[in-house]
Motif scaffolding. Structure first.
Motif, PDB file in Angstrom:
ATOM      1  N   TYR A   1       0.833  -1.197   0.000  1.00 33.17           N
ATOM      2  CA  TYR A   1       0.000   0.000   0.000  1.00 33.17           C
ATOM      3  C   TYR A   1       0.871   1.251   0.000  1.00 33.17           C
ATOM      4  N   ALA A   2       0.323   2.297  -0.586  1.00 30.14           N
ATOM      5  CA  ALA A   2       0.938   3.605  -0.412  1.00 30.14           C
ATOM      6  C   ALA A   2       0.764   4.027   1.042  1.00 30.14           C
ATOM      7  N   ASP A   3       1.727   4.757   1.569  1.00 32.39           N
ATOM      8  CA  ASP A   3       1.654   5.182   2.970  1.00 32.39           C
ATOM      9  C   ASP A   3       0.397   5.987   3.243  1.00 32.39           C
ATOM     10  N   SER A   4      -0.051   6.743   2.259  1.00 36.77           N
ATOM     11  CA  SER A   4      -1.192   7.630   2.454  1.00 36.77           C
ATOM     12  C   SER A   4      -2.508   6.893   2.650  1.00 36.77           C
ATOM     13  N   VAL A   5      -2.554   5.611   2.314  1.00 34.60           N
ATOM     14  CA  VAL A   5      -3.813   4.868   2.422  1.00 34.60           C
ATOM     15  C   VAL A   5      -3.719   3.688   3.388  1.00 34.60           C
ATOM     16  N   LYS A   6      -2.557   3.425   3.930  1.00 33.97           N
ATOM     17  CA  LYS A   6      -2.404   2.300   4.861  1.00 33.97           C
ATOM     18  C   LYS A   6      -3.363   2.434   6.023  1.00 33.97           C
ATOM     19  N   GLY A   7      -4.004   1.325   6.352  1.00 38.34           N
ATOM     20  CA  GLY A   7      -4.943   1.321   7.454  1.00 38.34           C
ATOM     21  C   GLY A   7      -6.340   1.773   7.077  1.00 38.34           C
ATOM     22  N   ARG A   8      -6.498   2.333   5.882  1.00 44.68           N
ATOM     23  CA  ARG A   8      -7.821   2.801   5.435  1.00 44.68           C
ATOM     24  C   ARG A   8      -8.314   2.044   4.207  1.00 44.68           C
ATOM     25  N   PHE A   9      -7.414   1.631   3.347  1.00 41.70           N
ATOM     26  CA  PHE A   9      -7.786   0.938   2.114  1.00 41.70           C
ATOM     27  C   PHE A   9      -7.352  -0.522   2.203  1.00 41.70           C
ATOM     28  N   THR A  10      -8.150  -1.399   1.575  1.00 42.27           N
ATOM     29  CA  THR A  10      -7.835  -2.819   1.525  1.00 42.27           C
ATOM     30  C   THR A  10      -8.026  -3.326   0.107  1.00 42.27           C
ATOM     31  N   ILE A  11      -6.984  -3.909  -0.438  1.00 39.05           N
ATOM     32  CA  ILE A  11      -7.068  -4.507  -1.768  1.00 39.05           C
ATOM     33  C   ILE A  11      -7.271  -6.010  -1.614  1.00 39.05           C
ATOM     34  N   SER A  12      -8.074  -6.571  -2.498  1.00 41.42           N
ATOM     35  CA  SER A  12      -8.296  -8.015  -2.494  1.00 41.42           C
ATOM     36  C   SER A  12      -8.630  -8.451  -3.912  1.00 41.42           C
ATOM     37  N   ARG A  13      -8.582  -9.760  -4.125  1.00 43.67           N
ATOM     38  CA  ARG A  13      -8.902 -10.273  -5.454  1.00 43.67           C
ATOM     39  C   ARG A  13      -9.682 -11.570  -5.332  1.00 43.67           C
ATOM     40  N   ASP A  14     -10.508 -11.820  -6.319  1.00 45.04           N
ATOM     41  CA  ASP A  14     -11.258 -13.058  -6.426  1.00 45.04           C
ATOM     42  C   ASP A  14     -10.967 -13.602  -7.812  1.00 45.04           C
ATOM     43  N   ASN A  15     -10.066 -14.568  -7.889  1.00 43.30           N
ATOM     44  CA  ASN A  15      -9.651 -15.069  -9.197  1.00 43.30           C
ATOM     45  C   ASN A  15     -10.787 -15.795  -9.923  1.00 43.30           C
ATOM     46  N   ALA A  16     -11.677 -16.421  -9.176  1.00 43.62           N
ATOM     47  CA  ALA A  16     -12.806 -17.103  -9.815  1.00 43.62           C
ATOM     48  C   ALA A  16     -13.725 -16.101 -10.513  1.00 43.62           C
ATOM     49  N   LYS A  17     -13.843 -14.916  -9.946  1.00 40.27           N
ATOM     50  CA  LYS A  17     -14.678 -13.874 -10.541  1.00 40.27           C
ATOM     51  C   LYS A  17     -13.879 -12.921 -11.415  1.00 40.27           C
ATOM     52  N   LYS A  18     -12.560 -13.131 -11.480  1.00 38.98           N
ATOM     53  CA  LYS A  18     -11.689 -12.265 -12.277  1.00 38.98           C
ATOM     54  C   LYS A  18     -11.881 -10.801 -11.900  1.00 38.98           C
ATOM     55  N   THR A  19     -11.885 -10.556 -10.623  1.00 33.23           N
ATOM     56  CA  THR A  19     -12.176  -9.221 -10.116  1.00 33.23           C
ATOM     57  C   THR A  19     -11.202  -8.863  -9.001  1.00 33.23           C
ATOM     58  N   VAL A  20     -10.772  -7.615  -9.014  1.00 30.55           N
ATOM     59  CA  VAL A  20      -9.981  -7.078  -7.914  1.00 30.55           C
ATOM     60  C   VAL A  20     -10.775  -5.935  -7.293  1.00 30.55           C
ATOM     61  N   TYR A  21     -10.660  -5.829  -5.981  1.00 31.60           N
ATOM     62  CA  TYR A  21     -11.456  -4.855  -5.238  1.00 31.60           C
ATOM     63  C   TYR A  21     -10.539  -3.880  -4.493  1.00 31.60           C
ATOM     64  N   LEU A  22     -11.078  -2.722  -4.214  1.00 32.32           N
ATOM     65  CA  LEU A  22     -10.417  -1.767  -3.337  1.00 32.32           C
ATOM     66  C   LEU A  22     -11.470  -1.235  -2.365  1.00 32.32           C
ATOM     67  N   GLN A  23     -11.408  -1.722  -1.140  1.00 33.96           N
ATOM     68  CA  GLN A  23     -12.300  -1.238  -0.093  1.00 33.96           C
ATOM     69  C   GLN A  23     -11.670  -0.008   0.533  1.00 33.96           C
ATOM     70  N   MET A  24     -12.410   1.080   0.557  1.00 35.90           N
ATOM     71  CA  MET A  24     -11.892   2.345   1.083  1.00 35.90           C
ATOM     72  C   MET A  24     -12.776   2.818   2.228  1.00 35.90           C
ATOM     73  N   ILE A  25     -12.177   3.052   3.377  1.00 36.27           N
ATOM     74  CA  ILE A  25     -12.901   3.580   4.525  1.00 36.27           C
ATOM     75  C   ILE A  25     -12.223   4.859   4.990  1.00 36.27           C
ATOM     76  N   SER A  26     -12.910   5.576   5.876  1.00 38.68           N
ATOM     77  CA  SER A  26     -12.368   6.818   6.425  1.00 38.68           C
ATOM     78  C   SER A  26     -11.837   7.725   5.319  1.00 38.68           C
ATOM     79  N   LEU A  27     -12.635   7.881   4.302  1.00 39.21           N
ATOM     80  CA  LEU A  27     -12.190   8.662   3.147  1.00 39.21           C
ATOM     81  C   LEU A  27     -11.988  10.123   3.503  1.00 39.21           C
ATOM     82  N   LYS A  28     -11.009  10.717   2.836  1.00 37.61           N
ATOM     83  CA  LYS A  28     -10.648  12.110   3.062  1.00 37.61           C
ATOM     84  C   LYS A  28     -10.784  12.884   1.746  1.00 37.61           C
TER      85      LYS A  28
END
Length: 124
Positions: free
Chosen positions: A60-87
């Protein structure tokens, strides 16, 4: 060839949350390291997060650590970015990108395929 389509952007108040999705075409999604980048008006495209193709190693970039979460689902061929505490400074066009069998990297030049981007706007 890989085609990427982002979705999930929008307008949210500071402190809110969004989840971005990036759907990929092609049969070898699991062989691609997937990254999220963003570009604000008048600024260069910058690294946000990356997830490796084979061991799900994540950076992660330092600016988003602890707030953003990246994940992937290879079966769905999808990558996600969960973002909380947005600024407000998170406001940008967010892009997903794919790099074939590379180590997770923040270097934008290493990525072969890019989506069209999705706008995220965080109001104060």
């Amino acid at each position: 060839q890989v085609q990427l389509v982002e979705s999930g952007g929008g307008l949210v108040q500071a402190g809110g949350s969004l989840r971005l999705s990036c759907a990929a075409s092609g049969r070898t999604f699991s062989s691609y390291t997937m990254g999220w980048f963003r570009q604000a008006p008048g600024k260069e495209r910058e690294f946000v997060a990356v997830i490796n193709w084979f061991d799900a190693n994540i950076k992660y970039a330092d600016s988003v650590k602890g707030r953003f979460t990246i994940s992937r689902d290879n079966a769905k061929k999808t990558v996600y970015l969960q973002m909380i505490s947005l600024k407000p400074e998170d406001t940008a066009v967010y892009y997903c990108a794919a790099a074939y069998r590379t180590w997770p990297s923040p270097d934008v030049d290493l990525y072969d395929y890019w989506g069209q981007g999705t706008q995220v706007t965080v109001s104060s």
